[in-house]
Design a protein around this motif. Structure first.
Motif, PDB file in Angstrom:
ATOM      1  N   ALA A 165      38.477  42.971  40.970  1.00  0.00           N
ATOM      2  CA  ALA A 165      37.655  42.569  39.824  1.00  0.00           C
ATOM      3  C   ALA A 165      38.128  43.244  38.540  1.00  0.00           C
ATOM      4  O   ALA A 165      38.275  42.591  37.489  1.00  0.00           O
ATOM      5  CB  ALA A 165      36.186  42.909  40.086  1.00  0.00           C
ATOM      6  N   ASN A 221      42.332  32.236  39.145  1.00  0.00           N
ATOM      7  CA  ASN A 221      41.993  31.350  40.252  1.00  0.00           C
ATOM      8  C   ASN A 221      42.502  31.910  41.577  1.00  0.00           C
ATOM      9  O   ASN A 221      41.803  31.854  42.596  1.00  0.00           O
ATOM     10  CB  ASN A 221      42.592  29.960  39.999  1.00  0.00           C
ATOM     11  CG  ASN A 221      42.292  28.986  41.127  1.00  0.00           C
ATOM     12  OD1 ASN A 221      43.101  28.764  42.017  1.00  0.00           O
ATOM     13  ND2 ASN A 221      41.119  28.388  41.078  1.00  0.00           N
ATOM     14  N   THR A 257      40.205  35.114  42.562  1.00  0.00           N
ATOM     15  CA  THR A 257      38.827  34.743  42.904  1.00  0.00           C
ATOM     16  C   THR A 257      38.773  33.938  44.194  1.00  0.00           C
ATOM     17  O   THR A 257      37.901  34.152  45.037  1.00  0.00           O
ATOM     18  CB  THR A 257      38.174  33.946  41.762  1.00  0.00           C
ATOM     19  OG1 THR A 257      39.007  32.828  41.408  1.00  0.00           O
ATOM     20  CG2 THR A 257      37.965  34.816  40.546  1.00  0.00           C
ATOM     21  N   ARG A 258      39.715  33.026  44.401  1.00  0.00           N
ATOM     22  CA  ARG A 258      39.742  32.226  45.625  1.00  0.00           C
ATOM     23  C   ARG A 258      40.023  33.102  46.846  1.00  0.00           C
ATOM     24  O   ARG A 258      39.454  32.899  47.912  1.00  0.00           O
ATOM     25  CB  ARG A 258      40.793  31.123  45.535  1.00  0.00           C
ATOM     26  CG  ARG A 258      40.372  29.901  44.757  1.00  0.00           C
ATOM     27  CD  ARG A 258      41.351  28.766  44.969  1.00  0.00           C
ATOM     28  NE  ARG A 258      41.397  28.398  46.376  1.00  0.00           N
ATOM     29  CZ  ARG A 258      40.549  27.572  46.977  1.00  0.00           C
ATOM     30  NH1 ARG A 258      39.547  27.041  46.282  1.00  0.00           N
ATOM     31  NH2 ARG A 258      40.677  27.287  48.254  1.00  0.00           N
ATOM     32  N   TYR A 306      39.211  36.242  47.366  1.00  0.00           N
ATOM     33  CA  TYR A 306      38.054  37.032  47.775  1.00  0.00           C
ATOM     34  C   TYR A 306      36.863  36.168  48.149  1.00  0.00           C
ATOM     35  O   TYR A 306      36.042  36.557  48.977  1.00  0.00           O
ATOM     36  CB  TYR A 306      37.692  38.032  46.667  1.00  0.00           C
ATOM     37  CG  TYR A 306      38.580  39.245  46.752  1.00  0.00           C
ATOM     38  CD1 TYR A 306      38.230  40.342  47.515  1.00  0.00           C
ATOM     39  CD2 TYR A 306      39.819  39.270  46.106  1.00  0.00           C
ATOM     40  CE1 TYR A 306      39.061  41.449  47.637  1.00  0.00           C
ATOM     41  CE2 TYR A 306      40.667  40.362  46.218  1.00  0.00           C
ATOM     42  CZ  TYR A 306      40.283  41.444  46.981  1.00  0.00           C
ATOM     43  OH  TYR A 306      41.123  42.516  47.112  1.00  0.00           O
TER      44      TYR A 306
END
Length: 224
Positions: free
Chosen positions: A163, A210, A213-214, A216
């Motif tokens: 993050a 992208n 985030t994808r 995790y």
């Protein structure tokens, strides 16, 4: 007792699209870095080292450091995860080093010319970005030396690192975009060249965001 379900296989076209996106990101970070290198002419002046090092840090080294873990676009995806982690750390170390050299170059250049420091949004955000990337790298040490983070699970540390990495990368891309609005760059290029240059960090940031985030979200679905 609830059993973990195997994730459903996604359509093949999705995997192909992500592979193309990752390859495009490799191409963009290399092409953009070469373009700025050509325009700045490193060594032609003290200032020339600033755009060169900062672009190398955030457009090339940091992008490639994140793409190391891409399941679709990693250049070393066949190697063990431990080896990928080492390469990631090396690239991030080069990113921090180049960023520090870039700040030092512009700071000393302004000092020699009697100009005020960090008076523009580009200068202020650039300084914040460099401080954040140094801090983020230091806070990632417990991922290697887990004994430094007592009471924290490795999975939680990885989520926080991912993050914070996204935030740091976005800050770097915005700093690069603001740098493209500087007098130096706008006087060096014109017309469609400027818009094409601005698309480089913008597209890279979207693809990288992208990817992370994808990764995790998929892991969270698998564990639920």
């Amino acid at each position: 007792m609830v059993q973990n379900k195997e994730p459903e296989p996604e359509p093949r076209i999705y995997g192909c699209t992500r592979t193309v996106s990752s390859v495009l990101t490799h191409f963009i970070c290399i092409a953009f870095s070469l373009c700025i290198t050509f325009l700045s002419g490193p060594g032609s002046s003290l200032f020339s080292w600033h755009p060169f090092f900062m672009t190398l840090a955030f457009s090339f080294f940091m992008t490639e450091a994140i793409l190391v873990f891409s399941p679709h676009g990693s250049l070393i995806k066949c190697f063990p995860h431990k080896f990928k982690v080492r390469v990631h750390w090396i690239l991030q170390g080069l990113c921090v080093s180049c960023a520090a050299l870039g700040v030092a170059a512009i700071f000393y250049n302004k000092h020699l010319n009697g100009k005020a420091h960090f008076t523009s949004w580009h200068g202020l955000l650039g300084l914040v970005t460099v401080c954040v990337v140094v801090l983020q790298s230091l806070l990632a040490l417990p991922l290697i030396y887990h004994s430094l983070a007592k009471g924290w699970s490795l999975a939680k540390l990885k989520r926080y690192h991912a993050a914070s990495g996204i935030v740091t990368y976005l800050l770097g891309c915005v700093s690069l975009l603001l740098g493209l609005c500087s007098t130096w760059f706008t006087s060096s290029v014109s017309g469609y060249t400027w818009y094409l240059s601005a698309l480089c960090p913008a597209i890279s940031s979207l693809i990288i965001m992208n990817q992370v985030t994808r990764a995790y979200m998929a892991r969270k679905r698998f564990q639920s």
